[in-house]
Design a protein around this motif. Sequence first.
Motif, PDB file in Angstrom:
ATOM      1  N   GLY A 150      11.424  -4.079   6.866  1.00 51.94           N
ATOM      2  CA  GLY A 150      11.645  -3.185   5.755  1.00 51.94           C
ATOM      3  C   GLY A 150      10.343  -2.563   5.297  1.00 51.94           C
ATOM      4  O   GLY A 150       9.264  -2.888   5.812  1.00 51.94           O
ATOM      5  N   GLN A 151      10.447  -1.692   4.298  1.00 50.81           N
ATOM      6  CA  GLN A 151       9.258  -0.969   3.830  1.00 50.81           C
ATOM      7  C   GLN A 151       8.437  -1.787   2.850  1.00 50.81           C
ATOM      8  O   GLN A 151       7.297  -1.428   2.565  1.00 50.81           O
ATOM      9  CB  GLN A 151       9.685   0.359   3.175  1.00 50.81           C
ATOM     10  CG  GLN A 151      10.208   0.241   1.745  1.00 50.81           C
ATOM     11  CD  GLN A 151      11.603  -0.317   1.643  1.00 50.81           C
ATOM     12  OE1 GLN A 151      12.272  -0.585   2.644  1.00 50.81           O
ATOM     13  NE2 GLN A 151      12.087  -0.484   0.413  1.00 50.81           N
ATOM     14  N   GLY A 152       9.006  -2.871   2.355  1.00 46.53           N
ATOM     15  CA  GLY A 152       8.296  -3.737   1.417  1.00 46.53           C
ATOM     16  C   GLY A 152       8.651  -3.435  -0.032  1.00 46.53           C
ATOM     17  O   GLY A 152       8.926  -2.293  -0.391  1.00 46.53           O
ATOM     18  N   THR A 153       8.646  -4.469  -0.836  1.00 46.07           N
ATOM     19  CA  THR A 153       8.881  -4.325  -2.273  1.00 46.07           C
ATOM     20  C   THR A 153       7.863  -5.176  -3.019  1.00 46.07           C
ATOM     21  O   THR A 153       7.616  -6.324  -2.652  1.00 46.07           O
ATOM     22  CB  THR A 153      10.327  -4.703  -2.652  1.00 46.07           C
ATOM     23  OG1 THR A 153      10.546  -4.434  -4.039  1.00 46.07           O
ATOM     24  CG2 THR A 153      10.636  -6.166  -2.375  1.00 46.07           C
ATOM     25  N   GLN A 154       7.275  -4.605  -4.045  1.00 51.33           N
ATOM     26  CA  GLN A 154       6.204  -5.281  -4.781  1.00 51.33           C
ATOM     27  C   GLN A 154       6.777  -6.293  -5.771  1.00 51.33           C
ATOM     28  O   GLN A 154       7.685  -5.972  -6.543  1.00 51.33           O
ATOM     29  CB  GLN A 154       5.355  -4.266  -5.542  1.00 51.33           C
ATOM     30  CG  GLN A 154       4.247  -4.873  -6.389  1.00 51.33           C
ATOM     31  CD  GLN A 154       3.132  -5.467  -5.556  1.00 51.33           C
ATOM     32  OE1 GLN A 154       2.647  -4.848  -4.601  1.00 51.33           O
ATOM     33  NE2 GLN A 154       2.707  -6.679  -5.913  1.00 51.33           N
ATOM     34  N   VAL A 155       6.241  -7.479  -5.726  1.00 56.84           N
ATOM     35  CA  VAL A 155       6.541  -8.515  -6.719  1.00 56.84           C
ATOM     36  C   VAL A 155       5.231  -8.871  -7.411  1.00 56.84           C
ATOM     37  O   VAL A 155       4.261  -9.258  -6.744  1.00 56.84           O
ATOM     38  CB  VAL A 155       7.163  -9.764  -6.070  1.00 56.84           C
ATOM     39  CG1 VAL A 155       7.272 -10.900  -7.091  1.00 56.84           C
ATOM     40  CG2 VAL A 155       8.528  -9.435  -5.481  1.00 56.84           C
TER      41      VAL A 155
END
Length: 123
Positions: free
Chosen positions: A114-119
């Motif tokens: 996936g493109q990534g998600t910031q946590v």
Amino acid sequence: QVQLVEFGGGLVQAGGSLRLSCVASGSIFSISAMGWYRQAPGKQRELVAVCIGGGSTNYADSVKGRFTISRDNAKNTVYLQMNSLKPEDTAVYYCNADVTAYRGIYKSSDVYWGQGTQVTVSS
């Protein structure tokens, strides 16, 4: 073509919870493993949790007892429930899947990201 799209990242205080979702779409024949990796600034990408097709799971030691991975095979979706979050969990979280996809009359297996998600976990 196969795409993975993540949802659910954000900013949370230490001790809080977040739930990530990742949906795989495209010309999918089957998905064996689905999992989550993360990459913090200046660090290498690391495995967080993985769910194998038979239902078995594996976790990084740093998240055991706090994170739970689950899959909905009918929806080609993997989830990551993150509880008791710590500032050191701050990273970009990437969905990963080992997918066998249709390519015309053939099938081929590849690993997709996936493109990534910031946590971000604040102290």
